[in-house]
Design a protein around this motif. Structure first.
Motif, PDB file in Angstrom:
ATOM      1  N   VAL A  45     -46.992 -46.404  70.851  1.00  0.00           N
ATOM      2  CA  VAL A  45     -47.568 -45.285  71.592  1.00  0.00           C
ATOM      3  C   VAL A  45     -46.563 -44.142  71.625  1.00  0.00           C
ATOM      4  O   VAL A  45     -45.375 -44.350  71.885  1.00  0.00           O
ATOM      5  N   GLU A  46     -47.045 -42.926  71.384  1.00  0.00           N
ATOM      6  CA  GLU A  46     -46.198 -41.736  71.486  1.00  0.00           C
ATOM      7  C   GLU A  46     -46.199 -41.227  72.922  1.00  0.00           C
ATOM      8  O   GLU A  46     -47.248 -41.202  73.581  1.00  0.00           O
ATOM      9  N   THR A  47     -45.033 -40.830  73.425  1.00  0.00           N
ATOM     10  CA  THR A  47     -44.910 -40.203  74.741  1.00  0.00           C
ATOM     11  C   THR A  47     -43.917 -39.048  74.625  1.00  0.00           C
ATOM     12  O   THR A  47     -43.334 -38.805  73.565  1.00  0.00           O
ATOM     13  N   SER A  48     -43.692 -38.358  75.737  1.00  0.00           N
ATOM     14  CA  SER A  48     -42.574 -37.418  75.786  1.00  0.00           C
ATOM     15  C   SER A  48     -41.317 -38.201  76.145  1.00  0.00           C
ATOM     16  O   SER A  48     -41.393 -39.337  76.641  1.00  0.00           O
ATOM     17  N   ARG A  49     -40.171 -37.602  75.901  1.00  0.00           N
ATOM     18  CA  ARG A  49     -38.917 -38.303  76.192  1.00  0.00           C
ATOM     19  C   ARG A  49     -38.782 -38.600  77.685  1.00  0.00           C
ATOM     20  O   ARG A  49     -38.326 -39.678  78.074  1.00  0.00           O
ATOM     21  N   VAL A  95     -41.378 -42.610  70.582  1.00  0.00           N
ATOM     22  CA  VAL A  95     -42.378 -43.659  70.430  1.00  0.00           C
ATOM     23  C   VAL A  95     -41.924 -44.891  71.198  1.00  0.00           C
ATOM     24  O   VAL A  95     -40.762 -45.302  71.082  1.00  0.00           O
ATOM     25  N   VAL A  96     -42.815 -45.448  71.984  1.00  0.00           N
ATOM     26  CA  VAL A  96     -42.539 -46.724  72.652  1.00  0.00           C
ATOM     27  C   VAL A  96     -43.210 -47.815  71.824  1.00  0.00           C
ATOM     28  O   VAL A  96     -44.410 -47.744  71.537  1.00  0.00           O
ATOM     29  N   ILE A  97     -42.418 -48.803  71.441  1.00  0.00           N
ATOM     30  CA  ILE A  97     -42.905 -49.928  70.654  1.00  0.00           C
ATOM     31  C   ILE A  97     -42.827 -51.169  71.531  1.00  0.00           C
ATOM     32  O   ILE A  97     -41.758 -51.502  72.049  1.00  0.00           O
ATOM     33  N   ALA A  98     -43.951 -51.839  71.731  1.00  0.00           N
ATOM     34  CA  ALA A  98     -43.995 -52.995  72.622  1.00  0.00           C
ATOM     35  C   ALA A  98     -44.538 -54.200  71.851  1.00  0.00           C
ATOM     36  O   ALA A  98     -45.647 -54.151  71.310  1.00  0.00           O
ATOM     37  N   ALA A 122     -38.137 -45.870  70.376  1.00  0.00           N
ATOM     38  CA  ALA A 122     -37.673 -45.392  69.075  1.00  0.00           C
ATOM     39  C   ALA A 122     -37.798 -43.870  69.086  1.00  0.00           C
ATOM     40  O   ALA A 122     -38.907 -43.343  69.063  1.00  0.00           O
ATOM     41  N   ALA A 123     -36.675 -43.176  69.146  1.00  0.00           N
ATOM     42  CA  ALA A 123     -36.674 -41.718  69.244  1.00  0.00           C
ATOM     43  C   ALA A 123     -36.234 -41.091  67.928  1.00  0.00           C
ATOM     44  O   ALA A 123     -35.479 -41.682  67.152  1.00  0.00           O
ATOM     45  N   SER A 124     -36.715 -39.888  67.690  1.00  0.00           N
ATOM     46  CA  SER A 124     -36.338 -39.113  66.510  1.00  0.00           C
ATOM     47  C   SER A 124     -35.902 -37.730  66.973  1.00  0.00           C
ATOM     48  O   SER A 124     -36.482 -37.168  67.906  1.00  0.00           O
ATOM     49  N   ASP A 125     -34.897 -37.184  66.305  1.00  0.00           N
ATOM     50  CA  ASP A 125     -34.438 -35.836  66.649  1.00  0.00           C
ATOM     51  C   ASP A 125     -35.054 -34.760  65.761  1.00  0.00           C
ATOM     52  O   ASP A 125     -35.145 -33.604  66.156  1.00  0.00           O
TER      53      ASP A 125
END
Length: 261
Positions: A222-226, A255-258, A246-249
């Motif tokens: 799921v995508e969220t804000s930081r 992205v939260v991976i569960a 999992a963050a990208s710059d």
């Protein structure tokens, strides 16, 4: 691209777009000129863009993960930052994976995952009939496309079998919708943007039912804000999943991976 003597010049089109506030007027002028079949088409496209319609809606497509995804009025435009979610999903997908694109919108995520991973069975679902129509255009012919609220339209036989569950849920807090760019606020469906009071209402619903649909070891992405990531991971943990961020710059993406144990 238009090339007849009566065709408007690139500079004149760019000037119209620049006057309307388009920051990348020169690039947009080239795209519009390439897409237009006639000078009349071009004039109409420039007029729509100058009036605030998203460039992708005017062109009829958005570039996403190297694909051209068909989009148009009334459908959410896939964002480049969401490519990060697809890359994570592709890396996690086993061979012959069963995958679901929930809140699929135009079907961009499912189409991109199918192009970059070994997907044996692909399902996509959205509550919006306009989105479903575009998903049918964008997803591979073998994909199963459903209309309905979250998991409701999915076949029961998928329970406990899904290896990769992508859910690009709306996550803008209701009070911040008015702060969005007009292109999104006025031209994209509210159901694709508004995530409730803290932006995570739909995420909570997705997480609560995810363990019943995921295969052992399967993952929800799921995508969220930081700033929402910590709350989102808590939601996943309480649902019985094991989350990580999992963050990208470049581009900025979270992205939260569960994983289901």
């Amino acid at each position: 691209m238009l090339s007849s003597p009566s065709s408007p010049s690139h500079s004149s089109i760019a000037a119209r777009l620049r006057a309307a506030g388009c920051v990348f007027a020169e690039d947009e002028a080239r795209l519009l000129m390439s897409a237009a079949a006639t000078p009349a088409d071009l004039d109409d496209m420039v007029e729509r863009r100058s009036a605030g319609s998203p460039l992708e809606h005017v062109l009829g497509w958005a570039e996403f993960c190297g694909l051209r995804i068909a989009v148009g009025p009334g459908v959410f435009v896939p964002r480049q930052r969401t490519e990060h979610l697809v890359r994570q999903a592709a890396a996690l997908a086993p061979e012959h994976a069963v995958a679901v694109d929930l809140c699929c919108g135009s079907g961009a995520l499912g189409a991109a995952l199918a192009a970059h991973a070994d997907i044996a069975e692909l399902h996509a679902a959205d509550i919006d009939p306009t989105a479903v129509r575009y998903a049918r255009r964008n997803l591979p012919r073998h994909a199963h496309i459903h209309q309905g609220d979250l998991y409701d339209p999915l076949p029961a036989r998928l329970r406990g079998r899904v290896h990769v569950l992508m859910a690009n849920v709306p996550y803008v807090p209701t009070g911040e919708i008015a702060l969005l760019p007009a292109e999104a606020r006025l031209h994209e469906p509210a159901t694709a943007l508004d995530g409730g009071l803290d932006g995570l209402d739909v995420l909570r619903r997705v997480a609560a039912e995810a363990p019943a649909w995921l295969a052992p070891g399967g993952c929800l992405l799921v995508e969220t804000s930081r700033r929402q990531a910590a709350t989102a991971t808590g939601v996943m943990s309480r649902a019985g999943l094991t989350p990580r961020v999992a963050a990208s710059d470049d581009p900025p993406a979270t992205v939260v991976i569960a994983r289901r144990p």
